[in-house]
Design a protein around this motif. Structure first.
Motif, PDB file in Angstrom:
ATOM      1  N   GLU A   1       0.787  -1.199   0.121  1.00 41.95           N
ATOM      2  CA  GLU A   1       0.355   0.378  -0.003  1.00 41.95           C
ATOM      3  C   GLU A   1       0.637   1.005   0.181  1.00 41.95           C
ATOM      4  O   GLU A   1       0.685   2.178  -0.914  1.00 41.95           O
ATOM      5  CB  GLU A   1      -0.966   0.281   1.221  1.00 41.95           C
ATOM      6  CG  GLU A   1      -2.159  -1.277   1.042  1.00 41.95           C
ATOM      7  CD  GLU A   1      -2.680  -1.577   1.804  1.00 41.95           C
ATOM      8  OE1 GLU A   1      -2.918  -0.762   3.280  1.00 41.95           O
ATOM      9  OE2 GLU A   1      -4.070  -1.603   2.052  1.00 41.95           O
ATOM     10  N   GLU A   2       1.789   1.611   0.555  1.00 45.30           N
ATOM     11  CA  GLU A   2       3.061   2.636   0.192  1.00 45.30           C
ATOM     12  C   GLU A   2       3.385   2.184  -0.450  1.00 45.30           C
ATOM     13  O   GLU A   2       3.407   3.225  -0.752  1.00 45.30           O
ATOM     14  CB  GLU A   2       4.659   2.264   1.773  1.00 45.30           C
ATOM     15  CG  GLU A   2       3.120   2.401   2.796  1.00 45.30           C
ATOM     16  CD  GLU A   2       2.781   3.252   3.583  1.00 45.30           C
ATOM     17  OE1 GLU A   2       3.783   4.659   2.831  1.00 45.30           O
ATOM     18  OE2 GLU A   2       2.162   4.327   4.773  1.00 45.30           O
TER      19      GLU A   2
ATOM     20  N   ALA B   1       0.831   4.206  -2.815  1.00 47.83           N
ATOM     21  CA  ALA B   1       1.043   5.731  -2.542  1.00 47.83           C
ATOM     22  C   ALA B   1       1.928   6.175  -3.028  1.00 47.83           C
ATOM     23  O   ALA B   1       1.957   7.972  -3.299  1.00 47.83           O
ATOM     24  CB  ALA B   1       0.624   5.689  -0.161  1.00 47.83           C
TER      25      ALA B   1
ATOM     26  N   THR C   1       2.101   7.154  -6.643  1.00 52.69           N
ATOM     27  CA  THR C   1       0.540   7.855  -6.396  1.00 52.69           C
ATOM     28  C   THR C   1       0.557   9.312  -6.320  1.00 52.69           C
ATOM     29  O   THR C   1       0.179   9.943  -7.276  1.00 52.69           O
ATOM     30  CB  THR C   1      -1.109   7.750  -5.635  1.00 52.69           C
ATOM     31  OG1 THR C   1      -1.265   5.928  -6.493  1.00 52.69           O
ATOM     32  CG2 THR C   1      -1.917   7.991  -5.865  1.00 52.69           C
ATOM     33  N   ASN C   2       2.322   9.683  -5.962  1.00 53.65           N
ATOM     34  CA  ASN C   2       2.387  10.822  -5.812  1.00 53.65           C
ATOM     35  C   ASN C   2       4.097  10.980  -6.241  1.00 53.65           C
ATOM     36  O   ASN C   2       4.108  11.935  -5.234  1.00 53.65           O
ATOM     37  CB  ASN C   2       2.736  11.286  -3.572  1.00 53.65           C
ATOM     38  CG  ASN C   2       0.547  10.673  -3.435  1.00 53.65           C
ATOM     39  OD1 ASN C   2      -0.369  11.717  -3.394  1.00 53.65           O
ATOM     40  ND2 ASN C   2       0.911   9.851  -2.191  1.00 53.65           N
TER      41      ASN C   2
END
Length: 94
Positions: A17-18, A21, A24-25
Motif C-alpha cells: 500500500e505504501e 501511495a 501515486t504521489n
C-alpha cells in the motif's frame, strides 16, 4: 521479526500500500520515496516467506526481483559458422 505469518503478511500488505501511495504521489522519475517503498516490499516479502516456511514449511510461488546493473549491459556476440572461421583463417594464411 515475528514468526507469525499473518503478522508478516499484514506488514507485506502495508508495504504494498505504501508503494502504491509513493507511485501515486511521485515527484519524478528518480523519486527516492518509490525506491524506498520498493525495498520495503522486498524486505517485507522475505520476512513473510521466512515466517511461512518456519511455521508451515511452505513457500510462495514468488521471488524478489533484484535489478543488477550488469544485466543492463549489451553484448554484441558474433555468431559465425565454424566453416566461415576456418575459411577466413585460410585466407589470412594465403
Amino acid at each position: 521479526m515475528s514468526n507469525d505469518p499473518r503478522a508478516e503478511l499484514a506488514l507485506l500488505t502495508s508495504a504494498l500500500e505504501e508503494h502504491l501511495a509513493a507511485i501515486t504521489n511521485s515527484r519524478g522519475e528518480q523519486d527516492a520515496t518509490i525506491e524506498n517503498a520498493y525495498v520495503a516490499i522486498a524486505n517485507a516479502f522475505e520476512r513473510y516467506e521466512e515466517a511461512l516456511f518456519e511455521t508451515f514449511e511452505e513457500i510462495t510461488p514468488l521471488e524478489v526481483f533484484i535489478e543488477d546493473d550488469d544485466d543492463e549491459e549489451e553484448f554484441d556476440y558474433d555468431f559465425e559458422d565454424e566453416d566461415d572461421q576456418d575459411f577466413e583463417s585460410q585466407d589470412a594464411e594465403n
